[in-house]
Design a protein around this motif. Structure first.
Motif, short mmCIF file in Angstrom:
data_model
loop_
_atom_site.label_atom_id
_atom_site.label_comp_id
_atom_site.label_asym_id
_atom_site.label_seq_id
_atom_site.Cartn_x
_atom_site.Cartn_y
_atom_site.Cartn_z
N UNK A 118 46.46 69.28 38.51
CA UNK A 118 46.82 68.57 37.28
C UNK A 118 45.60 67.96 36.61
N UNK A 119 44.70 67.39 37.40
CA UNK A 119 43.47 66.79 36.86
C UNK A 119 43.65 65.32 36.53
N UNK A 120 42.53 64.66 36.32
CA UNK A 120 42.53 63.21 36.05
C UNK A 120 42.70 62.87 34.57
N UNK A 121 42.60 63.83 33.69
CA UNK A 121 42.75 63.55 32.27
C UNK A 121 41.45 63.05 31.67
N UNK A 122 41.56 62.53 30.44
CA UNK A 122 40.38 62.04 29.73
C UNK A 122 40.08 60.59 30.11
N UNK A 123 38.90 60.14 29.70
CA UNK A 123 38.52 58.74 29.94
C UNK A 123 39.47 57.78 29.23
N UNK A 124 39.90 58.14 28.03
CA UNK A 124 40.84 57.30 27.28
C UNK A 124 42.17 57.18 28.02
N UNK A 125 42.63 58.30 28.60
CA UNK A 125 43.87 58.25 29.37
C UNK A 125 43.73 57.31 30.57
N UNK A 126 42.58 57.36 31.21
CA UNK A 126 42.34 56.50 32.37
C UNK A 126 42.37 55.02 31.97
N UNK A 127 41.67 54.67 30.86
CA UNK A 127 41.63 53.28 30.41
C UNK A 127 43.02 52.77 30.04
N UNK A 128 43.80 53.59 29.33
CA UNK A 128 45.14 53.16 28.93
C UNK A 128 46.03 52.92 30.14
N UNK A 129 45.94 53.82 31.11
CA UNK A 129 46.74 53.67 32.33
C UNK A 129 46.32 52.41 33.10
N UNK A 130 45.03 52.19 33.15
CA UNK A 130 44.52 51.02 33.86
C UNK A 130 44.98 49.73 33.19
N UNK A 131 44.84 49.64 31.85
CA UNK A 131 45.24 48.42 31.12
C UNK A 131 46.74 48.18 31.26
N UNK A 132 47.53 49.22 31.16
CA UNK A 132 48.98 49.05 31.26
C UNK A 132 49.42 48.57 32.65
N UNK A 133 48.60 48.87 33.65
CA UNK A 133 48.97 48.50 35.02
C UNK A 133 48.49 47.10 35.40
N UNK A 134 47.27 46.76 35.01
CA UNK A 134 46.65 45.54 35.54
C UNK A 134 46.46 44.41 34.53
N UNK A 135 46.42 44.66 33.26
CA UNK A 135 46.15 43.62 32.27
C UNK A 135 47.46 43.09 31.72
N UNK A 136 47.55 41.73 31.62
CA UNK A 136 48.75 41.10 31.11
C UNK A 136 49.03 41.58 29.70
N UNK A 137 50.25 41.86 29.44
CA UNK A 137 50.62 42.41 28.13
C UNK A 137 50.42 41.37 27.03
N UNK A 138 50.64 40.09 27.32
CA UNK A 138 50.47 39.05 26.31
C UNK A 138 49.29 38.17 26.71
N UNK A 139 48.08 38.72 26.63
CA UNK A 139 46.88 38.02 27.08
C UNK A 139 46.59 36.80 26.22
N UNK A 140 46.83 36.87 24.92
CA UNK A 140 46.54 35.75 24.03
C UNK A 140 47.42 34.54 24.37
N UNK A 141 48.69 34.79 24.67
CA UNK A 141 49.58 33.68 25.03
C UNK A 141 49.14 33.05 26.35
#
Length: 269
Positions: A28-51
């Motif tokens: 299947x492969x690892x995908x692009x760098x952009x795909x990796x960053x989006x997956x990483x942010x969606x998993x580990x970064x709070x969705x409402x960081x400003x709040x």
């Protein structure tokens, strides 16, 4: 990324990337760098960081230096997207220590912008810490001097600008505390250690300088008694008492001063 949530995420993503793709008969492969960053942010970064940053700004407190506090506050301001100067100033002041905020308010003019608040807090805190370091150094230096040495220095005389050589023939041998005490008990002279007179009347060392054995002036010719002057007021403060003691010991002569110092050393004055 080998432990806990990060390790699980990396293992799962590697497994999916290396799994065979039945359509293309490849992995299947690892995908692009952009795909990796989006997956990483969606998993580990709070969705409402400003709040989350705004909540932290309301509760942040200075626990170290003002510079450390400024760095943390700036980071939260960037994440919170707050631009209201008055609101940020209020939250910033609430987090400063009471002592630091009091030193800033003691100025003629309060800071107007957030940058001015950062600079004022940093300068006041650094000056305070430098003063604390100087006070600590001064206290250590003073306490390292023995009390007996400080006391003896209090009565040191400066009647002669040139030091007397230790090997001068007119200078008696310096006695140890034990020898001095023995001479006093047995009635020996503290200068030549002979019996029959004291150091003030010692003829062997009459030629000594005024900083060692004082010369006794001849008795004055009796005259008509002068009116008795009023008794001076007794010293009351600590500084007056010390000055009074210094005057008495200097007028009494070196040997009397030495005897007093020896007795005070015994009592660990």
């Amino acid at each position: 990324m080998q432990e806990k949530a990060a390790g699980d995420w990396a293992t799962n993503r590697t497994t999916v990337a290396l799994a065979p793709n039945p359509t293309t008969n490849t992995t299947t492969g690892f995908g692009t760098w952009v795909d990796f960053l989006n997956d990483f942010r969606n998993t580990f970064i709070t969705t409402d960081d400003s709040a989350d940053a705004r909540r932290q700004l309301l509760n942040i407190k200075q626990t170290g230096t003002a510079d450390d506090y400024n760095t943390q506050f700036r980071s939260l301001v960037t994440r919170s997207n707050i631009s209201d100067k008055n609101a940020l100033s209020e939250m910033y002041q609430q987090g400063l220590t009471r002592g630091l905020i009091q030193r800033i308010y003691a100025r003629d003019k309060l800071p107007d912008t957030m940058e001015e608040w950062y600079q004022a807090a940093s300068q006041a805190d650094n000056l305070y810490r430098r003063l604390q370091a100087l006070n600590a150094t001064s206290t250590t230096t003073t306490s390292s001097t023995p009390r007996s040495t400080r006391f003896k220095n209090l009565f040191s005389t400066t009647t002669s600008s040139s030091p007397t050589p230790t090997n001068s023939p007119n200078r008696p041998k310096k006695l140890t505390p034990e020898e001095r005490e023995k001479c006093m008990k047995e009635g020996h002279c503290l200068a030549c250690q002979e019996v029959g007179h004291n150091a003030r009347d010692c003829t062997k060392y009459k030629a000594r300088t005024p900083t060692t054995i004082r010369q006794v002036a001849p008795d004055p010719v009796p005259t008509t008694p002068a009116p008795v002057a009023a008794e001076p007021a007794k010293p009351t403060s600590k500084a007056e008492i010390i000055a009074h003691i210094c005057s008495l010991l200097q007028n009494a002569g070196d040997n009397v001063a030495e005897e007093v110092l020896m007795e005070l050393d015994k009592m660990d004055f």
